[in-house]
Design a protein around this motif. Sequence first.
Motif, PDB file in Angstrom:
ATOM      1  N   HIS A  42       6.289 -11.877  -7.465  1.00 29.91           N
ATOM      2  CA  HIS A  42       6.808 -10.554  -7.809  1.00 29.91           C
ATOM      3  C   HIS A  42       6.650  -9.556  -6.676  1.00 29.91           C
ATOM      4  O   HIS A  42       7.109  -8.428  -6.779  1.00 29.91           O
ATOM      5  N   ALA A  43       5.956  -9.952  -5.592  1.00 33.49           N
ATOM      6  CA  ALA A  43       5.650  -8.993  -4.536  1.00 33.49           C
ATOM      7  C   ALA A  43       6.913  -8.559  -3.798  1.00 33.49           C
ATOM      8  O   ALA A  43       7.873  -9.320  -3.674  1.00 33.49           O
ATOM      9  N   MET A  44       6.912  -7.304  -3.333  1.00 33.92           N
ATOM     10  CA  MET A  44       8.007  -6.772  -2.529  1.00 33.92           C
ATOM     11  C   MET A  44       7.424  -6.243  -1.217  1.00 33.92           C
ATOM     12  O   MET A  44       7.385  -5.039  -0.997  1.00 33.92           O
ATOM     13  N   PRO A  45       6.947  -7.153  -0.327  1.00 30.27           N
ATOM     14  CA  PRO A  45       6.262  -6.675   0.877  1.00 30.27           C
ATOM     15  C   PRO A  45       7.155  -5.834   1.791  1.00 30.27           C
ATOM     16  O   PRO A  45       6.708  -4.835   2.340  1.00 30.27           O
ATOM     17  N   VAL A  46       8.438  -6.212   1.931  1.00 28.33           N
ATOM     18  CA  VAL A  46       9.327  -5.485   2.849  1.00 28.33           C
ATOM     19  C   VAL A  46       9.643  -4.094   2.297  1.00 28.33           C
ATOM     20  O   VAL A  46       9.489  -3.081   2.991  1.00 28.33           O
ATOM     21  N   GLU A  47      10.052  -4.044   1.029  1.00 25.57           N
ATOM     22  CA  GLU A  47      10.344  -2.743   0.414  1.00 25.57           C
ATOM     23  C   GLU A  47       9.085  -1.884   0.365  1.00 25.57           C
ATOM     24  O   GLU A  47       9.133  -0.671   0.571  1.00 25.57           O
ATOM     25  N   GLY A  48       7.945  -2.524   0.088  1.00 23.79           N
ATOM     26  CA  GLY A  48       6.682  -1.795   0.029  1.00 23.79           C
ATOM     27  C   GLY A  48       6.347  -1.167   1.381  1.00 23.79           C
ATOM     28  O   GLY A  48       6.004   0.009   1.458  1.00 23.79           O
ATOM     29  N   LEU A  49       6.483  -1.950   2.440  1.00 24.22           N
ATOM     30  CA  LEU A  49       6.180  -1.448   3.788  1.00 24.22           C
ATOM     31  C   LEU A  49       7.138  -0.319   4.178  1.00 24.22           C
ATOM     32  O   LEU A  49       6.714   0.732   4.679  1.00 24.22           O
ATOM     33  N   LEU A  50       8.445  -0.516   3.933  1.00 24.54           N
ATOM     34  CA  LEU A  50       9.437   0.516   4.293  1.00 24.54           C
ATOM     35  C   LEU A  50       9.219   1.782   3.461  1.00 24.54           C
ATOM     36  O   LEU A  50       9.256   2.898   3.987  1.00 24.54           O
ATOM     37  N   GLY A  51       8.980   1.608   2.161  1.00 26.56           N
ATOM     38  CA  GLY A  51       8.721   2.773   1.307  1.00 26.56           C
ATOM     39  C   GLY A  51       7.447   3.483   1.732  1.00 26.56           C
ATOM     40  O   GLY A  51       7.385   4.715   1.756  1.00 26.56           O
ATOM     41  N   GLY A  52       6.439   2.695   2.111  1.00 25.21           N
ATOM     42  CA  GLY A  52       5.187   3.281   2.591  1.00 25.21           C
ATOM     43  C   GLY A  52       5.399   4.077   3.867  1.00 25.21           C
ATOM     44  O   GLY A  52       4.845   5.167   4.030  1.00 25.21           O
ATOM     45  N   LEU A  53       6.240   3.559   4.779  1.00 28.68           N
ATOM     46  CA  LEU A  53       6.538   4.296   6.016  1.00 28.68           C
ATOM     47  C   LEU A  53       7.189   5.641   5.691  1.00 28.68           C
ATOM     48  O   LEU A  53       6.888   6.654   6.315  1.00 28.68           O
ATOM     49  N   LEU A  54       8.090   5.666   4.691  1.00 26.28           N
ATOM     50  CA  LEU A  54       8.721   6.929   4.273  1.00 26.28           C
ATOM     51  C   LEU A  54       7.655   7.893   3.730  1.00 26.28           C
ATOM     52  O   LEU A  54       7.675   9.090   4.032  1.00 26.28           O
ATOM     53  N   ILE A  55       6.731   7.375   2.916  1.00 25.92           N
ATOM     54  CA  ILE A  55       5.672   8.225   2.351  1.00 25.92           C
ATOM     55  C   ILE A  55       4.810   8.804   3.476  1.00 25.92           C
ATOM     56  O   ILE A  55       4.491   9.994   3.487  1.00 25.92           O
ATOM     57  N   GLY A  56       4.459   7.961   4.455  1.00 22.99           N
ATOM     58  CA  GLY A  56       3.666   8.433   5.593  1.00 22.99           C
ATOM     59  C   GLY A  56       4.438   9.438   6.437  1.00 22.99           C
ATOM     60  O   GLY A  56       3.879  10.434   6.912  1.00 22.99           O
ATOM     61  N   LEU A  57       5.751   9.208   6.601  1.00 28.21           N
ATOM     62  CA  LEU A  57       6.602  10.144   7.356  1.00 28.21           C
ATOM     63  C   LEU A  57       6.636  11.496   6.649  1.00 28.21           C
ATOM     64  O   LEU A  57       6.538  12.558   7.284  1.00 28.21           O
ATOM     65  N   SER A  58       6.759  11.470   5.330  1.00 29.79           N
ATOM     66  CA  SER A  58       6.766  12.707   4.533  1.00 29.79           C
ATOM     67  C   SER A  58       5.475  13.493   4.746  1.00 29.79           C
ATOM     68  O   SER A  58       5.505  14.702   4.992  1.00 29.79           O
ATOM     69  N   ALA A  59       4.349  12.794   4.661  1.00 34.90           N
ATOM     70  CA  ALA A  59       3.052  13.466   4.840  1.00 34.90           C
ATOM     71  C   ALA A  59       2.914  13.993   6.261  1.00 34.90           C
ATOM     72  O   ALA A  59       2.337  15.062   6.490  1.00 34.90           O
ATOM     73  N   ALA A  60       3.490  13.269   7.246  1.00 28.51           N
ATOM     74  CA  ALA A  60       3.439  13.711   8.642  1.00 28.51           C
ATOM     75  C   ALA A  60       4.270  14.984   8.841  1.00 28.51           C
ATOM     76  O   ALA A  60       3.875  15.895   9.567  1.00 28.51           O
TER      77      ALA A  60
END
Lengths: 136, 146
Positions: B7-25
Motif C-alpha cells: 500500500h506504500a506510496m514512496p514516490v508520491e510521499g516524497l514529492l508531497g513531502g518536498l511540497l510541504i517542506g517548500l511551503s514551510a521554507a
Amino acid sequence: MKRLLAALAAGAIFGAGLALSGMADPQRVRAFLDLFGAWDPTLAFVMGGALIPMAIAWAIQRRMANPILADAFDLPPTRGIDGPLAVGAVIFGIGWGISGLCPGPAIAGLALAPSQAIVAVAAMGAGMILHRLTSR
Amino acid sequence: MIAAFPHAMPVEGLLGGLLIGLSAAILLLGNGRIAGVSGLAARATGLGTGSAPRGMAAAFIIGLPLGAAVMALLLGGVEIRYPASIWPIALGGLLVGYGTRLGSGCTSGHGVCGMSRLSLRSITATLLFMASGIATVALMRAGGLL
C-alpha cells in the motif's frame, strides 16, 4: 499584501503536498502508526521529503538579516523541554492514533471529504477552546 | 520495498513531502514565520495568543483546502478514508486540538520545522507523539477496534 499572498501560496502548496502524499487520508496515516498491522511506511517518505527543503531553508535563514517580505524573523525561542510540552505531545499522539488526523490534513480535508472533515475540525476547535479555558 | 509494503506510496510521499517542506521554507524565508498548522489555526480563529498577524495566519489556513482541491483535480481524485464511525473523529479531534495547544505544536511545527532546525524541544515532542500514536493504535488493534 505580498505577505498575505505569500502565506496563501504557502498554505496552498502545503495543502497540495498533503493531498499528493496521501497524508490527507486518515487511514493511511493510521497505517503508519500501525506497526503490528499492515504497516505503511509512506509517512516516513513524506517527513523525509519535507525535512530536505526546510533544512536548506534554515541554513539560508542563518545568513539572512531579515526575511524577504517582513521586517524581522519572528521565531519561537528554542526553550528547554518541559512538562506541558511532553504531556501535550502525548495527548496529541493519542488523538492522532485514534483518528489518523492531525490539524493540517483535517483542514485540507474540508475540500476533499467535507462532511467528515468538518467534524474533525470542529472537534479540534473544541479541544483548543478547552485548553484555553483551563490554562488561565 | 514495494512488494513488502503493497500500500506504500514512496514516490508520491516524497514529492508531497518536498511540497510541504517548500511551503514551510516560503513562510520562513518570505514572512519570517514557522509553518505550524495548529498554531496558525489557533491564531486565525482567535483561540491562540501567538504573535503571527491574524490575516497572515488566516491566509495560510485558507490555502490548505484550496491547494488540496487543486491537487485532487490534477490527480483526478484523492483517496480519503475517514473512520466509519463519528466517535473516533470527534474524540481524536478533541485530543488533537487540546494536545497541540498544550504541547505548542503538531506534525508540521515540531515535526517539519522544529526537527529541521535541530530543536531538541521539537525532536522530543515528535518522538513522544509518534510513540503515543503507535501505542494507541497497538492498543486499539489488541482491543479489536481496528
